[in-house]
Motif scaffolding. Structure first.
Motif, short mmCIF file in Angstrom:
data_model
loop_
_atom_site.label_atom_id
_atom_site.label_comp_id
_atom_site.label_asym_id
_atom_site.label_seq_id
_atom_site.Cartn_x
_atom_site.Cartn_y
_atom_site.Cartn_z
N PRO A 56 0.83 -1.27 0.13
CA PRO A 56 0.04 -0.06 0.04
C PRO A 56 0.78 1.27 -0.04
CG PRO A 56 0.01 -0.97 2.01
CD PRO A 56 0.77 -1.63 1.13
N ALA A 57 2.27 1.12 -0.04
CA ALA A 57 3.03 2.27 -0.25
C ALA A 57 2.76 2.89 -1.59
CB ALA A 57 4.39 2.09 -0.21
N ARG A 58 3.01 4.28 -1.80
CA ARG A 58 2.93 5.14 -2.73
C ARG A 58 4.10 5.64 -3.37
NH1 ARG A 58 0.43 10.46 -3.82
NH2 ARG A 58 -0.22 10.61 -5.95
N VAL A 59 4.68 5.48 -4.95
CA VAL A 59 5.72 6.06 -5.11
C VAL A 59 5.21 7.12 -6.42
CG1 VAL A 59 8.00 5.76 -6.16
CG2 VAL A 59 7.01 3.98 -4.60
N VAL A 60 5.54 8.24 -6.41
CA VAL A 60 5.15 9.18 -7.43
C VAL A 60 6.43 9.81 -8.18
CG1 VAL A 60 3.24 9.69 -6.09
CG2 VAL A 60 5.03 11.16 -5.89
N LEU A 67 10.34 14.51 -18.74
CA LEU A 67 11.52 14.55 -18.01
C LEU A 67 11.06 14.48 -16.39
CD1 LEU A 67 14.45 15.63 -17.63
CD2 LEU A 67 13.48 18.06 -17.43
N VAL A 68 11.76 13.40 -15.62
CA VAL A 68 11.51 13.29 -14.33
C VAL A 68 12.39 14.47 -13.41
CG1 VAL A 68 11.60 11.62 -12.31
CG2 VAL A 68 10.81 11.05 -14.53
N LEU A 69 11.79 15.29 -12.85
CA LEU A 69 12.13 16.40 -11.90
C LEU A 69 12.56 15.91 -10.59
CD1 LEU A 69 10.05 19.20 -13.45
CD2 LEU A 69 12.28 18.65 -14.26
N GLY A 70 12.03 14.92 -10.05
CA GLY A 70 11.97 14.68 -8.73
C GLY A 70 10.94 13.31 -8.38
N THR A 71 11.31 12.70 -7.10
CA THR A 71 10.35 11.44 -7.12
C THR A 71 10.14 11.46 -5.46
OG1 THR A 71 10.41 9.16 -6.99
CG2 THR A 71 12.42 10.10 -6.76
N ALA A 72 9.02 10.95 -5.12
CA ALA A 72 8.71 10.38 -3.40
C ALA A 72 8.02 9.36 -3.38
CB ALA A 72 7.83 11.91 -3.43
N ASN A 73 8.44 8.77 -2.25
CA ASN A 73 7.79 7.51 -1.64
C ASN A 73 7.07 7.95 -0.37
OD1 ASN A 73 9.73 6.97 0.33
ND2 ASN A 73 10.83 5.78 -1.11
N MET A 74 5.90 7.08 -0.05
CA MET A 74 5.14 7.58 1.13
C MET A 74 4.64 6.11 1.53
SD MET A 74 2.62 9.97 -1.06
CE MET A 74 3.97 10.59 -2.26
N TYR A 75 4.32 6.13 2.94
CA TYR A 75 4.10 4.96 3.46
C TYR A 75 3.84 4.93 4.81
CZ TYR A 75 8.99 5.64 4.49
OH TYR A 75 10.11 6.38 4.57
N ALA A 76 3.05 4.08 5.38
CA ALA A 76 3.04 4.14 6.89
C ALA A 76 4.31 3.97 7.73
CB ALA A 76 2.15 2.93 7.55
N ASN A 77 4.50 4.85 8.52
CA ASN A 77 5.74 4.95 9.32
C ASN A 77 6.39 3.83 10.12
OD1 ASN A 77 7.97 6.62 10.09
ND2 ASN A 77 7.26 6.70 11.92
N PRO A 79 4.83 -0.48 11.25
CA PRO A 79 3.52 -1.32 11.26
C PRO A 79 2.77 -1.44 12.46
CG PRO A 79 5.69 -2.61 11.60
CD PRO A 79 6.01 -1.08 11.36
N GLY A 80 1.65 -1.98 12.34
CA GLY A 80 0.96 -2.03 13.61
C GLY A 80 0.28 -1.04 14.34
N PRO A 81 0.67 -0.87 15.46
CA PRO A 81 0.36 0.36 16.33
C PRO A 81 0.91 1.57 15.90
CG PRO A 81 0.83 -1.36 17.83
CD PRO A 81 1.54 -1.94 16.48
N GLY A 82 1.83 1.64 15.17
CA GLY A 82 2.29 2.96 14.53
C GLY A 82 1.77 3.17 13.11
N ASP A 83 1.05 2.35 12.62
CA ASP A 83 0.46 2.41 10.93
C ASP A 83 -0.54 3.59 10.86
OD1 ASP A 83 -1.78 1.52 11.92
OD2 ASP A 83 -1.58 -0.37 10.49
N HIS A 84 -0.92 4.43 11.74
CA HIS A 84 -1.84 5.45 11.41
C HIS A 84 -0.97 6.85 11.28
CE1 HIS A 84 -0.57 5.75 15.85
NE2 HIS A 84 -1.16 6.99 15.88
N ILE A 85 0.34 6.72 11.12
CA ILE A 85 1.20 7.86 10.94
C ILE A 85 1.91 7.49 9.86
CG2 ILE A 85 3.10 9.45 11.95
CD1 ILE A 85 0.97 9.19 13.77
N ALA A 86 1.94 8.61 8.86
CA ALA A 86 2.74 8.41 7.37
C ALA A 86 4.06 8.86 7.49
CB ALA A 86 1.74 9.17 6.41
N SER A 87 4.78 8.53 6.42
CA SER A 87 6.24 8.93 6.45
C SER A 87 6.64 8.98 4.98
CB SER A 87 7.27 8.16 7.21
OG SER A 87 8.45 8.84 7.38
#
Length: 169
Positions: A56-60, A67-77, A79-87
Motif C-alpha cells: 500500500p505504499a505509494r511512489v510518485v 523529464l522526471v524532476l523529482g520523486t517521492a515515496n510514502m508509506y505508514a511510518n 507497522p501495527g500500532p504505528g501504522d496511523h502515522i505516515a512517512s
C-alpha cells in the motif's frame, strides 16, 4: 523560490519504466552524502528495492513532459500500532531545485496522507544541513520534535543533527 512563470510540475504515480529516469536522481542525492542516510555505495538494484515500494505504499514522480524532476515515496511510518502515522522520502534532481518541485511533492504527500486517513506525517531523519528542506517543511506546517545531535556525517559540515519532523493532520 519557484519561478511564478514556470508551471507546477505534474505529480503522477511512478511506473516501472520510470526507474531509468529516477535512478540518476537517487544516485546523485545518495552519493553526495549531504541529505540522506542511505549507503552511498548501494547498488542500483538495492536502490530500486528501497525506493520503488509495493502497495500500500505509494511512489510518485514529478514530471515536466517526459523529464522526471523529482520523486517521492510514502508509506505508514511503522507497522501495527504505528501504522496511523505516515512517512516518506523525496528527492529532487539537482537541475530542478528551487523550481517548486519539492513543494509539489510534499504537498502531494500531505494530500495523500489525509486522503488515506493518517493522523500525521513524521519525517524520521532530516539532516540539519538540509536547510532548504527544513525551510520547506516548516513553511507547510511541520515542526521539529527533536534532534539527535551529530547523528549525520556531512562531507563538509562534519557531524550534524538529524531531526524528527512532524505534521499533525
Amino acid at each position: 523560490m519557484a519561478d511564478p512563470k514556470r508551471p507546477v510540475p505534474v505529480i503522477r504515480e511512478a511506473r516501472e519504466e520510470d526507474w531509468p529516469r529516477i535512478w540518476p536522481i537517487v544516485h546523485d542525492v545518495v552519493t553526495a552524502q549531504e541529505t540522506f542516510t542511505y549507503d552511498p555505495a548501494m547498488s542500483e538494484d538495492d536502490a530500486r528495492k528501497l525506493w520503488l515500494l509495493p502497495a500500500p505504499a505509494r511512489v510518485v514522480v514529478a514530471v515536466d513532459g517526459d523529464l522526471v524532476l523529482g520523486t517521492a515515496n510514502m508509506y505508514a511510518n511503522r507497522p501495527g500500532p504505528g501504522d496511523h502515522i505516515a512517512s516518506g522520502s523525496l528527492m529532487v534532481a539537482g537541475e530542478a531545485r528551487g523550481m517548486g518541485v519539492g513543494r509539489a511533492l510534499v504537498t502531494d504527500m500531505i494530500t495523500w496522507a489525509r486522503r488515506e486517513g493518517f493522523a500525521a506525517i513524521q519525517f524520521n531523519a532530516v539532516a540539519d544541513s538540509n536547510r532548504s528542506a527544513i525551510h520547506l517543511y516548516e513553511s507547510l506546517g511541520f515542526t521539529t520534535l527533536g534532534t539527535a545531535p551529530g547523528a549525520f556525517r556531512h562531507p563538509t559540515e562534519g557531524h550534524v543533527g538529524l531531526r524528527i519532523m512532524w505534521l499533525p493532520l
